[in-house]
Design a protein around this motif. Structure first.
Motif, PDB file in Angstrom:
ATOM      1  N   PHE A  34       3.793   3.490  -1.872  1.00  0.00           N
ATOM      2  CA  PHE A  34       2.879   3.226  -0.759  1.00  0.00           C
ATOM      3  C   PHE A  34       1.606   4.062  -0.903  1.00  0.00           C
ATOM      4  O   PHE A  34       0.488   3.539  -0.804  1.00  0.00           O
ATOM      5  N   ALA A  35       1.769   5.342  -1.162  1.00  0.00           N
ATOM      6  CA  ALA A  35       0.616   6.238  -1.309  1.00  0.00           C
ATOM      7  C   ALA A  35      -0.281   5.770  -2.452  1.00  0.00           C
ATOM      8  O   ALA A  35      -1.508   5.691  -2.304  1.00  0.00           O
ATOM      9  N   LYS A  36       0.323   5.438  -3.575  1.00  0.00           N
ATOM     10  CA  LYS A  36      -0.457   5.026  -4.749  1.00  0.00           C
ATOM     11  C   LYS A  36      -1.184   3.708  -4.498  1.00  0.00           C
ATOM     12  O   LYS A  36      -2.344   3.544  -4.891  1.00  0.00           O
ATOM     13  N   LEU A  37      -0.522   2.770  -3.812  1.00  0.00           N
ATOM     14  CA  LEU A  37      -1.182   1.509  -3.496  1.00  0.00           C
ATOM     15  C   LEU A  37      -2.400   1.751  -2.606  1.00  0.00           C
ATOM     16  O   LEU A  37      -3.465   1.171  -2.811  1.00  0.00           O
ATOM     17  N   CYS A  38      -2.247   2.624  -1.627  1.00  0.00           N
ATOM     18  CA  CYS A  38      -3.376   2.959  -0.746  1.00  0.00           C
ATOM     19  C   CYS A  38      -4.503   3.626  -1.528  1.00  0.00           C
ATOM     20  O   CYS A  38      -5.681   3.295  -1.343  1.00  0.00           O
ATOM     21  N   LEU A  39      -4.152   4.564  -2.393  1.00  0.00           N
ATOM     22  CA  LEU A  39      -5.180   5.256  -3.185  1.00  0.00           C
ATOM     23  C   LEU A  39      -5.893   4.291  -4.129  1.00  0.00           C
ATOM     24  O   LEU A  39      -7.116   4.376  -4.290  1.00  0.00           O
ATOM     25  N   ASP A  40      -5.151   3.380  -4.736  1.00  0.00           N
ATOM     26  CA  ASP A  40      -5.797   2.414  -5.623  1.00  0.00           C
ATOM     27  C   ASP A  40      -6.762   1.528  -4.850  1.00  0.00           C
ATOM     28  O   ASP A  40      -7.821   1.164  -5.370  1.00  0.00           O
ATOM     29  N   GLY A  41      -6.433   1.202  -3.614  1.00  0.00           N
ATOM     30  CA  GLY A  41      -7.356   0.437  -2.780  1.00  0.00           C
ATOM     31  C   GLY A  41      -8.633   1.199  -2.489  1.00  0.00           C
ATOM     32  O   GLY A  41      -9.715   0.604  -2.377  1.00  0.00           O
ATOM     33  N   GLN A  42      -8.535   2.521  -2.391  1.00  0.00           N
ATOM     34  CA  GLN A  42      -9.718   3.348  -2.145  1.00  0.00           C
ATOM     35  C   GLN A  42     -10.653   3.343  -3.345  1.00  0.00           C
ATOM     36  O   GLN A  42     -11.833   3.614  -3.233  1.00  0.00           O
ATOM     37  N   GLN A  43     -10.097   3.031  -4.511  1.00  0.00           N
ATOM     38  CA  GLN A  43     -10.874   3.023  -5.747  1.00  0.00           C
ATOM     39  C   GLN A  43     -11.839   1.840  -5.824  1.00  0.00           C
ATOM     40  O   GLN A  43     -12.809   1.901  -6.577  1.00  0.00           O
ATOM     41  N   GLY A  45     -14.558  -0.486  -6.310  1.00  0.00           N
ATOM     42  CA  GLY A  45     -15.985  -0.244  -6.477  1.00  0.00           C
ATOM     43  C   GLY A  45     -16.322   1.142  -7.009  1.00  0.00           C
ATOM     44  O   GLY A  45     -17.499   1.464  -7.190  1.00  0.00           O
ATOM     45  N   LEU A  46     -15.317   1.956  -7.249  1.00  0.00           N
ATOM     46  CA  LEU A  46     -15.530   3.327  -7.725  1.00  0.00           C
ATOM     47  C   LEU A  46     -14.696   3.556  -8.984  1.00  0.00           C
ATOM     48  O   LEU A  46     -13.849   2.747  -9.337  1.00  0.00           O
ATOM     49  N   SER A  47     -14.885   4.695  -9.600  1.00  0.00           N
ATOM     50  CA  SER A  47     -14.042   5.040 -10.747  1.00  0.00           C
ATOM     51  C   SER A  47     -12.796   5.755 -10.239  1.00  0.00           C
ATOM     52  O   SER A  47     -12.824   6.421  -9.203  1.00  0.00           O
ATOM     53  N   TRP A  48     -11.695   5.632 -11.003  1.00  0.00           N
ATOM     54  CA  TRP A  48     -10.444   6.263 -10.588  1.00  0.00           C
ATOM     55  C   TRP A  48     -10.575   7.778 -10.518  1.00  0.00           C
ATOM     56  O   TRP A  48      -9.999   8.417  -9.654  1.00  0.00           O
ATOM     57  N   ILE A  49     -11.370   8.374 -11.397  1.00  0.00           N
ATOM     58  CA  ILE A  49     -11.519   9.836 -11.404  1.00  0.00           C
ATOM     59  C   ILE A  49     -12.068  10.320 -10.054  1.00  0.00           C
ATOM     60  O   ILE A  49     -11.696  11.391  -9.568  1.00  0.00           O
ATOM     61  N   THR A  50     -12.908   9.521  -9.407  1.00  0.00           N
ATOM     62  CA  THR A  50     -13.452   9.882  -8.092  1.00  0.00           C
ATOM     63  C   THR A  50     -12.321  10.046  -7.081  1.00  0.00           C
ATOM     64  O   THR A  50     -12.278  11.028  -6.336  1.00  0.00           O
ATOM     65  N   ILE A  87     -12.925  12.640   1.602  1.00  0.00           N
ATOM     66  CA  ILE A  87     -12.456  11.300   1.244  1.00  0.00           C
ATOM     67  C   ILE A  87     -13.660  10.361   1.156  1.00  0.00           C
ATOM     68  O   ILE A  87     -14.773  10.738   1.515  1.00  0.00           O
ATOM     69  N   VAL A  88     -13.430   9.151   0.705  1.00  0.00           N
ATOM     70  CA  VAL A  88     -14.498   8.151   0.691  1.00  0.00           C
ATOM     71  C   VAL A  88     -14.670   7.668   2.127  1.00  0.00           C
ATOM     72  O   VAL A  88     -13.731   7.156   2.737  1.00  0.00           O
ATOM     73  N   ARG A  89     -15.868   7.865   2.658  1.00  0.00           N
ATOM     74  CA  ARG A  89     -16.112   7.541   4.066  1.00  0.00           C
ATOM     75  C   ARG A  89     -16.575   6.094   4.215  1.00  0.00           C
ATOM     76  O   ARG A  89     -17.738   5.813   4.461  1.00  0.00           O
ATOM     77  N   ASN A  90     -15.607   5.222   4.065  1.00  0.00           N
ATOM     78  CA  ASN A  90     -15.845   3.790   4.200  1.00  0.00           C
ATOM     79  C   ASN A  90     -14.875   3.300   5.277  1.00  0.00           C
ATOM     80  O   ASN A  90     -13.657   3.405   5.110  1.00  0.00           O
ATOM     81  N   ARG A  91     -15.426   2.812   6.360  1.00  0.00           N
ATOM     82  CA  ARG A  91     -14.612   2.411   7.513  1.00  0.00           C
ATOM     83  C   ARG A  91     -13.514   1.397   7.139  1.00  0.00           C
ATOM     84  O   ARG A  91     -12.364   1.543   7.533  1.00  0.00           O
ATOM     85  N   LEU A 151       1.290  -9.379  -1.053  1.00  0.00           N
ATOM     86  CA  LEU A 151       0.871  -8.242  -0.222  1.00  0.00           C
ATOM     87  C   LEU A 151      -0.116  -8.684   0.858  1.00  0.00           C
ATOM     88  O   LEU A 151      -0.001  -8.286   2.017  1.00  0.00           O
ATOM     89  N   LYS A 152      -1.073  -9.522   0.484  1.00  0.00           N
ATOM     90  CA  LYS A 152      -2.046 -10.025   1.468  1.00  0.00           C
ATOM     91  C   LYS A 152      -1.340 -10.830   2.557  1.00  0.00           C
ATOM     92  O   LYS A 152      -1.653 -10.689   3.742  1.00  0.00           O
ATOM     93  N   LYS A 153      -0.377 -11.652   2.146  1.00  0.00           N
ATOM     94  CA  LYS A 153       0.385 -12.456   3.109  1.00  0.00           C
ATOM     95  C   LYS A 153       1.128 -11.554   4.097  1.00  0.00           C
ATOM     96  O   LYS A 153       1.292 -11.910   5.265  1.00  0.00           O
ATOM     97  N   ARG A 154       1.540 -10.376   3.636  1.00  0.00           N
ATOM     98  CA  ARG A 154       2.261  -9.413   4.478  1.00  0.00           C
ATOM     99  C   ARG A 154       1.333  -8.566   5.335  1.00  0.00           C
ATOM    100  O   ARG A 154       1.798  -7.759   6.134  1.00  0.00           O
ATOM    101  N   GLY A 155       0.017  -8.681   5.133  1.00  0.00           N
ATOM    102  CA  GLY A 155      -0.931  -7.949   5.970  1.00  0.00           C
ATOM    103  C   GLY A 155      -1.589  -6.753   5.308  1.00  0.00           C
ATOM    104  O   GLY A 155      -2.329  -6.014   5.964  1.00  0.00           O
ATOM    105  N   PHE A 156      -1.367  -6.545   4.023  1.00  0.00           N
ATOM    106  CA  PHE A 156      -2.024  -5.443   3.315  1.00  0.00           C
ATOM    107  C   PHE A 156      -3.466  -5.827   3.009  1.00  0.00           C
ATOM    108  O   PHE A 156      -3.795  -7.011   2.896  1.00  0.00           O
ATOM    109  N   SER A 157      -4.324  -4.819   2.860  1.00  0.00           N
ATOM    110  CA  SER A 157      -5.703  -5.086   2.459  1.00  0.00           C
ATOM    111  C   SER A 157      -6.100  -4.155   1.324  1.00  0.00           C
ATOM    112  O   SER A 157      -5.429  -3.164   1.049  1.00  0.00           O
ATOM    113  N   PHE A 158      -7.197  -4.505   0.665  1.00  0.00           N
ATOM    114  CA  PHE A 158      -7.650  -3.836  -0.557  1.00  0.00           C
ATOM    115  C   PHE A 158      -6.550  -3.903  -1.611  1.00  0.00           C
ATOM    116  O   PHE A 158      -6.202  -2.905  -2.246  1.00  0.00           O
ATOM    117  N   VAL A 159      -5.995  -5.098  -1.769  1.00  0.00           N
ATOM    118  CA  VAL A 159      -4.911  -5.333  -2.722  1.00  0.00           C
ATOM    119  C   VAL A 159      -5.179  -6.605  -3.540  1.00  0.00           C
ATOM    120  O   VAL A 159      -4.296  -7.432  -3.711  1.00  0.00           O
TER     121      VAL A 159
END
Length: 190
Positions: A34-43, A45-50, A87-91, A151-159
């Protein structure tokens, strides 16, 4: 003699540590996934190192990615996080973690372990690829397409499918270490 690593790994020590000890190693822990999926969504448009450099800030901001606590976040929490320079300040990205926590808990409430849900897309075990160079590695596959859709069907976003494939690589659902990489053999179990 310097270790041979996958071509995407830079000289940054944090990147090398992540590549050598985390990336591509099978992870079946639901909370970690779960944590990794969320973090990958934060990526997006950005690089993973960010995101990697901000990972500890994310863990603190999102209460160690505890979904039961994250679902209690309200608009005031979102506003507070919008001021968090760690963190990335994107609403939309901040809201996506709250949304993903709800979806995660819904899957678990139905009696399906999140790990089982995620790993079903590769039949429960890692796909062993044999890429000799980075340019052979895809950015998405039919498995990541299926995962993104589910995942989208289940309600996840940035996936989206590209994020899902990066996630699959990171958590060891696919072994995309190139065959010359010092990690390839240990990850493939050969």
């Amino acid at each position: 003699m310097e270790k041979i690593r996958c071509g995407w790994v830079g000289k940054d020590e944090i990147y090398q540590e992540y590549h050598d000890n985390v990336w591509g190693r099978p992870n079946y822990d639901s909370r970690d996934l779960f944590a990794k999926l969320c973090l990958d969504g934060q990526q997006a448009g950005l690089s993973w190192i960010t995101i990697l450099k901000k990972q500890q800030n994310y863990e603190k901001a999102f209460l160690q990615f505890n979904p039961e606590k994250i679902v209690l976040f309200d608009e005031a929490d979102v506003e507070r996080l919008m001021q968090d320079a760690g963190i990335v300040r994107n609403r939309l990205k901040i809201q996506s973690i709250v949304k993903n926590a709800r979806a995660y808990l819904e899957i678990e409430k139905e009696g399906t372990d999140f790990s089982t849900f995620i790993w079903q897309f590769v039949g429960g075990k890692p796909i062993q690829n044999e890429w000799s160079s980075l340019d052979q590695v895809p950015v998405s596959t039919k498995e990541s397409d299926a995962m993104a859709k589910a995942l989208k069907k289940r309600g996840f976003s940035f996936v989206g499918t590209t994020i899902c494939y990066a996630f699959m690589q990171a958590v060891g659902m696919v072994n995309d270490h190139t065959t010359d990489c010092h990690c390839y053999q240990s990850v493939s179990g050969e």
